[in-house]
Scaffold this active site. Sequence first.
Site, PDB file in Angstrom:
ATOM      1  N   ARG A  19      45.845  79.216  30.386  1.00  0.00           N
ATOM      2  CA  ARG A  19      45.572  78.016  31.165  1.00  0.00           C
ATOM      3  C   ARG A  19      46.790  77.107  31.099  1.00  0.00           C
ATOM      4  O   ARG A  19      47.749  77.379  30.375  1.00  0.00           O
ATOM      5  CB  ARG A  19      44.333  77.273  30.651  1.00  0.00           C
ATOM      6  CG  ARG A  19      44.386  76.842  29.192  1.00  0.00           C
ATOM      7  CD  ARG A  19      43.085  76.169  28.792  1.00  0.00           C
ATOM      8  NE  ARG A  19      42.949  75.966  27.370  1.00  0.00           N
ATOM      9  CZ  ARG A  19      43.389  74.923  26.692  1.00  0.00           C
ATOM     10  NH1 ARG A  19      44.026  73.951  27.335  1.00  0.00           N
ATOM     11  NH2 ARG A  19      43.203  74.813  25.400  1.00  0.00           N
TER      12      ARG A  19
ATOM     13  N   HIS B 170      40.438  71.392   1.585  1.00  0.00           N
ATOM     14  CA  HIS B 170      39.684  71.151   2.818  1.00  0.00           C
ATOM     15  C   HIS B 170      39.469  69.654   3.050  1.00  0.00           C
ATOM     16  O   HIS B 170      38.347  69.156   3.138  1.00  0.00           O
ATOM     17  CB  HIS B 170      38.330  71.870   2.778  1.00  0.00           C
ATOM     18  CG  HIS B 170      37.767  72.111   4.150  1.00  0.00           C
ATOM     19  ND1 HIS B 170      36.892  73.135   4.435  1.00  0.00           N
ATOM     20  CD2 HIS B 170      37.941  71.447   5.330  1.00  0.00           C
ATOM     21  CE1 HIS B 170      36.557  73.105   5.708  1.00  0.00           C
ATOM     22  NE2 HIS B 170      37.179  72.082   6.275  1.00  0.00           N
ATOM     23  N   ILE B 171      40.579  68.942   3.182  1.00  0.00           N
ATOM     24  CA  ILE B 171      40.532  67.486   3.319  1.00  0.00           C
ATOM     25  C   ILE B 171      41.132  67.015   4.646  1.00  0.00           C
ATOM     26  O   ILE B 171      41.474  65.850   4.786  1.00  0.00           O
ATOM     27  CB  ILE B 171      41.291  66.810   2.157  1.00  0.00           C
ATOM     28  CG1 ILE B 171      42.700  67.408   2.025  1.00  0.00           C
ATOM     29  CG2 ILE B 171      40.526  66.971   0.846  1.00  0.00           C
ATOM     30  CD1 ILE B 171      43.717  66.483   1.440  1.00  0.00           C
ATOM     31  N   GLY B 172      41.248  67.941   5.609  1.00  0.00           N
ATOM     32  CA  GLY B 172      41.906  67.607   6.866  1.00  0.00           C
ATOM     33  C   GLY B 172      41.396  66.344   7.533  1.00  0.00           C
ATOM     34  O   GLY B 172      42.171  65.513   7.991  1.00  0.00           O
TER      35      GLY B 172
ATOM     36  N   PRO C 146      49.057  69.639  29.926  1.00  0.00           N
ATOM     37  CA  PRO C 146      50.057  68.651  30.338  1.00  0.00           C
ATOM     38  C   PRO C 146      51.445  68.924  29.779  1.00  0.00           C
ATOM     39  O   PRO C 146      52.444  68.492  30.353  1.00  0.00           O
ATOM     40  CB  PRO C 146      49.483  67.337  29.797  1.00  0.00           C
ATOM     41  CG  PRO C 146      48.012  67.561  29.735  1.00  0.00           C
ATOM     42  CD  PRO C 146      47.856  69.006  29.357  1.00  0.00           C
TER      43      PRO C 146
ATOM     44  N   ASP D 200      44.773  74.365   3.989  1.00  0.00           N
ATOM     45  CA  ASP D 200      43.757  73.358   3.698  1.00  0.00           C
ATOM     46  C   ASP D 200      42.378  73.999   3.606  1.00  0.00           C
ATOM     47  O   ASP D 200      41.430  73.382   3.148  1.00  0.00           O
ATOM     48  CB  ASP D 200      43.747  72.268   4.774  1.00  0.00           C
ATOM     49  CG  ASP D 200      42.785  71.141   4.439  1.00  0.00           C
ATOM     50  OD1 ASP D 200      42.811  70.660   3.287  1.00  0.00           O
ATOM     51  OD2 ASP D 200      41.981  70.746   5.317  1.00  0.00           O
TER      52      ASP D 200
END
Length: 312
Positions: free
Chosen positions: A174, A277-279, A177, A253
């Site tokens: 696809r 896992h603190i994104g 922008p 992460d």
Amino acid sequence: MTPAPRQVWLPVQFADLAGLPAGLRYGRWDGGPVYPSDPAEVEFYVPPLVQDVGTVTRPLRLMTRLDVVQALSSGTDGLREALRRLPRRVVLCNAKGVHSRSTAELALSLVLCSLRGMPDFTRAQDLRLWKPEMHPSLYGRSVLIVGYGSVGSAVEDLLVPFGCAVTRVARTDRASPRGPVHGVSRLPELAAGAEVVLLTTELNRGTRHLVDADLLARLPDGALLVNVSRGPVVDTAALVEAVRGGRIRAALDVTDPEPLPAGHPLWETPGVLITPHIGGVTTTLWPRLEELIRRQLERFAAGRELDNVVAY
């Protein structure tokens, strides 16, 4: 006779959330063994924001009137699996967009820290050692973003000042922008030219172990793999083997398994940087989640279509 108010469960962190629609009855649950009301009466459920899927899915089988589950995370793989096992269809919504900027910020941090050798410098500081070393720069690097949704797009926004050559991959071809987005079928070909690979894709049947031994072998020497999506997108055993050889590095992460057990080889593999896992976990998280929950409950109370509905 006036019908009983429809029951909503919210996490305890929303105890002071004001401006909620009238005509609904609210309970707050902390994920513990004691429920705030009869689960069988709950029609709109916002699970607590915890990493243990077993906690958030535990009351589902008791929620016989459940209509909507509103996740507080963008990823809903664990919830999707649990909802498929229920005897009735439930609408599942995610928190798409809420975590995008924070997760992108962490992704950039992991890239910079890994490239510039921050883990080594931190260890040297702990030992009171002054060890100047030369490390790669991010400027002008070829970056492959795998999963070009709200997080992937936000990551590219942050990469602009670094003059990186960005290639985008999503499920299908696809336009965007900023340029073309290539279908995932081209990933093996595109990985061969990527100095930094950023994983921001969702976890589903098609992306589980998307990064396997074959794809890792295609990465150029010195490449950095950064995963801020879901752990099982990467074949962990293959990653450990590839990084141990010293040819590539990784910044994670998310891991598989998660939480990462104390004795797991990833902890001690040179060239791996791990965050737990603190994104999306920043000081701006709860205000954004409150805005989402308020908007979704207003739609629910008015019988309108909800935002961020997830197909499963």
